[in-house]
Design a protein around this motif. Structure first.
Motif, PDB file in Angstrom:
ATOM      1  N   LYS A   1       0.855  -1.211   0.000  1.00 36.10           N
ATOM      2  CA  LYS A   1       0.000   0.000   0.000  1.00 36.10           C
ATOM      3  C   LYS A   1       0.884   1.252   0.000  1.00 36.10           C
ATOM      4  N   LYS A   2       1.939   1.220   0.797  1.00 39.15           N
ATOM      5  CA  LYS A   2       2.834   2.383   0.828  1.00 39.15           C
ATOM      6  C   LYS A   2       3.482   2.578  -0.543  1.00 39.15           C
ATOM      7  N   MET A   3       3.741   1.444  -1.194  1.00 38.21           N
ATOM      8  CA  MET A   3       4.399   1.521  -2.503  1.00 38.21           C
ATOM      9  C   MET A   3       3.451   1.992  -3.610  1.00 38.21           C
ATOM     10  N   LEU A   4       2.195   2.313  -3.248  1.00 37.71           N
ATOM     11  CA  LEU A   4       1.301   2.937  -4.228  1.00 37.71           C
ATOM     12  C   LEU A   4       1.652   4.420  -4.405  1.00 37.71           C
TER      13      LEU A   4
ATOM     14  N   SER B   1       9.680   6.270   0.486  1.00 39.71           N
ATOM     15  CA  SER B   1      10.933   5.512   0.318  1.00 39.71           C
ATOM     16  C   SER B   1      11.000   4.508   1.444  1.00 39.71           C
ATOM     17  N   GLY B   2      11.153   3.249   1.080  1.00 36.05           N
ATOM     18  CA  GLY B   2      11.097   2.205   2.101  1.00 36.05           C
ATOM     19  C   GLY B   2      12.439   1.577   2.372  1.00 36.05           C
ATOM     20  N   LEU B   3      12.384   0.609   3.229  1.00 29.62           N
ATOM     21  CA  LEU B   3      13.581  -0.150   3.551  1.00 29.62           C
ATOM     22  C   LEU B   3      13.792  -1.244   2.522  1.00 29.62           C
ATOM     23  N   GLY B   4      12.782  -1.421   1.675  1.00 29.88           N
ATOM     24  CA  GLY B   4      12.947  -2.389   0.603  1.00 29.88           C
ATOM     25  C   GLY B   4      12.429  -3.768   0.926  1.00 29.88           C
TER      26      GLY B   4
ATOM     27  N   LYS C   1      22.916  -3.958   5.747  1.00 25.87           N
ATOM     28  CA  LYS C   1      23.339  -3.433   4.442  1.00 25.87           C
ATOM     29  C   LYS C   1      22.730  -2.074   4.149  1.00 25.87           C
ATOM     30  N   ALA C   2      21.543  -1.790   4.741  1.00 27.29           N
ATOM     31  CA  ALA C   2      20.863  -0.528   4.436  1.00 27.29           C
ATOM     32  C   ALA C   2      21.723   0.640   4.907  1.00 27.29           C
ATOM     33  N   PRO C   3      21.809   1.701   4.097  1.00 30.49           N
ATOM     34  CA  PRO C   3      22.634   2.827   4.535  1.00 30.49           C
ATOM     35  C   PRO C   3      22.094   3.447   5.829  1.00 30.49           C
ATOM     36  N   ASP C   4      20.795   3.693   5.871  1.00 26.55           N
ATOM     37  CA  ASP C   4      20.155   4.204   7.080  1.00 26.55           C
ATOM     38  C   ASP C   4      18.925   3.340   7.300  1.00 26.55           C
ATOM     39  N   VAL C   5      18.685   3.012   8.549  1.00 26.06           N
ATOM     40  CA  VAL C   5      17.545   2.148   8.833  1.00 26.06           C
ATOM     41  C   VAL C   5      16.313   3.014   9.090  1.00 26.06           C
ATOM     42  N   LYS C   6      15.683   3.417   7.978  1.00 23.61           N
ATOM     43  CA  LYS C   6      14.530   4.300   8.111  1.00 23.61           C
ATOM     44  C   LYS C   6      13.637   4.198   6.879  1.00 23.61           C
ATOM     45  N   GLU C   7      12.406   4.653   7.019  1.00 28.03           N
ATOM     46  CA  GLU C   7      11.530   4.821   5.862  1.00 28.03           C
ATOM     47  C   GLU C   7      10.943   6.225   5.950  1.00 28.03           C
ATOM     48  N   SER C   8      10.560   6.781   4.790  1.00 32.99           N
ATOM     49  CA  SER C   8      10.104   8.171   4.805  1.00 32.99           C
ATOM     50  C   SER C   8       8.968   8.399   3.816  1.00 32.99           C
ATOM     51  N   PHE C   9       8.210   9.451   4.083  1.00 35.08           N
ATOM     52  CA  PHE C   9       7.207   9.912   3.115  1.00 35.08           C
ATOM     53  C   PHE C   9       7.354  11.421   2.989  1.00 35.08           C
TER      54      PHE C   9
ATOM     55  N   GLN D   1       8.412  19.572  -8.585  1.00 29.09           N
ATOM     56  CA  GLN D   1       8.323  18.344  -7.783  1.00 29.09           C
ATOM     57  C   GLN D   1       6.869  18.108  -7.367  1.00 29.09           C
ATOM     58  N   PRO D   2       6.056  17.573  -8.296  1.00 33.14           N
ATOM     59  CA  PRO D   2       4.654  17.335  -7.929  1.00 33.14           C
ATOM     60  C   PRO D   2       4.539  16.289  -6.819  1.00 33.14           C
ATOM     61  N   ASN D   3       3.510  16.446  -6.010  1.00 36.74           N
ATOM     62  CA  ASN D   3       3.298  15.495  -4.925  1.00 36.74           C
ATOM     63  C   ASN D   3       2.904  14.118  -5.436  1.00 36.74           C
ATOM     64  N   ILE D   4       3.222  13.129  -4.632  1.00 36.49           N
ATOM     65  CA  ILE D   4       2.867  11.742  -4.953  1.00 36.49           C
ATOM     66  C   ILE D   4       2.136  11.182  -3.736  1.00 36.49           C
ATOM     67  N   TRP D   5       0.804  11.055  -3.857  1.00 35.48           N
ATOM     68  CA  TRP D   5      -0.010  10.619  -2.718  1.00 35.48           C
ATOM     69  C   TRP D   5      -0.491   9.192  -2.920  1.00 35.48           C
ATOM     70  N   PRO D   6      -0.708   8.473  -1.822  1.00 36.40           N
ATOM     71  CA  PRO D   6      -1.388   7.186  -1.983  1.00 36.40           C
ATOM     72  C   PRO D   6      -2.837   7.467  -2.402  1.00 36.40           C
ATOM     73  N   PRO D   7      -3.488   6.536  -3.105  1.00 38.34           N
ATOM     74  CA  PRO D   7      -4.886   6.774  -3.482  1.00 38.34           C
ATOM     75  C   PRO D   7      -5.710   7.097  -2.221  1.00 38.34           C
ATOM     76  N   ASP D   8      -6.671   8.028  -2.356  1.00 36.51           N
ATOM     77  CA  ASP D   8      -7.448   8.480  -1.204  1.00 36.51           C
ATOM     78  C   ASP D   8      -8.026   7.352  -0.365  1.00 36.51           C
ATOM     79  N   GLU D   9      -8.505   6.287  -1.062  1.00 38.44           N
ATOM     80  CA  GLU D   9      -9.178   5.226  -0.304  1.00 38.44           C
ATOM     81  C   GLU D   9      -8.204   4.431   0.573  1.00 38.44           C
ATOM     82  N   VAL D  10      -6.917   4.535   0.284  1.00 39.10           N
ATOM     83  CA  VAL D  10      -5.930   3.819   1.101  1.00 39.10           C
ATOM     84  C   VAL D  10      -5.817   4.464   2.491  1.00 39.10           C
TER      85      VAL D  10
END
Ligand SMILES: O=C(O)CCC(=O)C(=O)O
Ligand SMILES: [Fe+2]
Length: 358
Positions: free
Chosen positions: A81-84, A98-101, A120-128, A138-147
């Motif tokens: 869902k986050k990857m939407l 951006s996730g931890l993968g 192995k991850a450079p930093d152990v974090k995820e961000s939005f 830099q247009p915004n990238i949102w998850p679909p509203d229903e998510v």
């Protein structure tokens, strides 16, 4: 020499009451002198440690709490869902997730593979990340509203709360530098800012304590000013400006926002204001008998792997409009303090920094 460090080794970041900028009174002269006093304290902090805590900053506690609760709701979503709302590859469009993968890691399940992935991850974090709705570059990238219904609206309105605070801070800096009060805010009128939600997942303390990995590596911020809302977990540290590689903790202070100077404002102020290197590491151990360095091999008495709590933080990055000419501000240079940098636009500055990265 540790002029910015207290006896217990924590960085001496002062707390400044910002009421004079956030509450109007009928006594204009009194208000202006209170503003000047607060501004002088902020400037002094920016000149020494580069960071200040602001109390009475004008963003209601309930708003900040709501932002943390949206952040938690977002990061609690399943990885797919986050990857939407995926962050585009490369370093020029900073929006989305951006996730931890690996789903396993974001769900805090730790097996051997997950731990080796963390290492192995450079930093152990995820961000939005999101930005100004009018930012065409830099247009915004949102998850679909229903998510996550309501997420987008809240983030957009919180962006505005933060932008208002930045504008007051710019007025405050202009006041102490004897500039027209609107001098700096005018140069940032497009508000091409960035709101970032950060989640550092709960993880084995040994991964952090080994020193091999951090939560966010040592860096300074790029733009003019950064606001930072942090939870009470801790782990943020600033470098002593007088002693490279000596880091001291910046302990969270309830109901304040931490504000720091970025590289662009440092340059713009001819190095009068400092952009200080900072990082996030394992917070000080909350164990009474302190095996903070993992003397028990990272295990507690019951033999369980010691875990470090999740941390959530919300930085808001402000910068100057792209066409702003960044040259030593009036009052920051003279015969005894020559201009240290050639002038360039904020846009050229960003290009120069990006070129150095890739
Ligand atoms: O998470 C934090 O407290 C620090 C974040 C930070 O320094 C950044 O995103 O630039
Ligand atoms: Fe930062």
């Amino acid at each position: 020499m540790l002029p910015n460090t207290t006896h217990d080794g924590t960085a001496a970041v002062p707390i400044v009451d910002f009421t004079a900028f956030t509450t109007d009174t009928y006594h204009k002269d009194a208000q202006l002198s209170a503003q000047c006093a607060a501004s002088a304290s902020i400037l002094a902090a920016f000149q020494s440690v580069g960071f200040v805590y602001l109390s009475n900053h004008g963003i209601a506690r309930a708003r900040v709490e709501e932002c943390f609760s949206w952040s938690k709701k977002f990061f609690d979503l399943p990885y797919e869902k986050k990857m939407l709302a995926p962050h585009p590859p490369g370093g020029s469009h900073h929006r989305g997730y951006s996730g931890l993968g690996k789903e396993k890691v974001s769900q805090n399940v730790f097996d051997k593979d997950a731990i080796s992935l963390l290492r192995k991850a450079p930093d152990v974090k995820e961000s939005f990340e999101s930005g100004n709705v009018n930012d065409e570059a830099q247009p915004n990238i949102w998850p679909p509203d229903e998510v996550l219904p309501g997420f987008r609206e809240f983030m957009q309105s919180f962006f505005n709360d933060c932008a208002i605070l930045v504008s007051k801070l710019l007025t405050s800096i202009a006041l102490t530098l004897n500039l027209d009060p609107a001098y700096l805010s005018r140069a940032q009128s497009q508000q091409l800012y960035q709101l970032r939600l950060l989640h550092y997942p709960r993880l084995p303390t040994s991964v952090l304590r080994s020193g091999e990995k951090g939560r966010i590596g040592a860096h300074s911020d790029f733009g003019t000013l950064t606001l930072l809302f942090q939870d009470d977990v801790g782990g943020l540290e600033v470098e002593d400006p007088n002693e490279p590689e000596k880091f001291t903790a910046v302990t969270p202070v309830k109901d304040t926002v931490l504000v720091n100077v970025g590289d662009l404002l440092m340059r713009w102020s001819n190095d009068l204001l400092r952009s200080t290197v900072h990082r996030v590491v394992a917070p000080p151990s909350d164990r009474p008998n302190g095996d903070a360095r993992g003397e028990n091999g990272g295990e507690d008495e019951s033999g369980e792997e010691e875990m470090t709590k999740a941390r959530y933080s919300i930085p808001f990055f402000a910068t100057a409009d792209p066409d702003t000419v960044i040259e030593a501000l009036p009052g920051t240079w003279g015969e005894e303090r020559p201009k240290r940098y050639e002038s360039m636009t904020a846009w050229e500055y960003v290009q120069m920094r990006m070129a150095a990265l890739y």
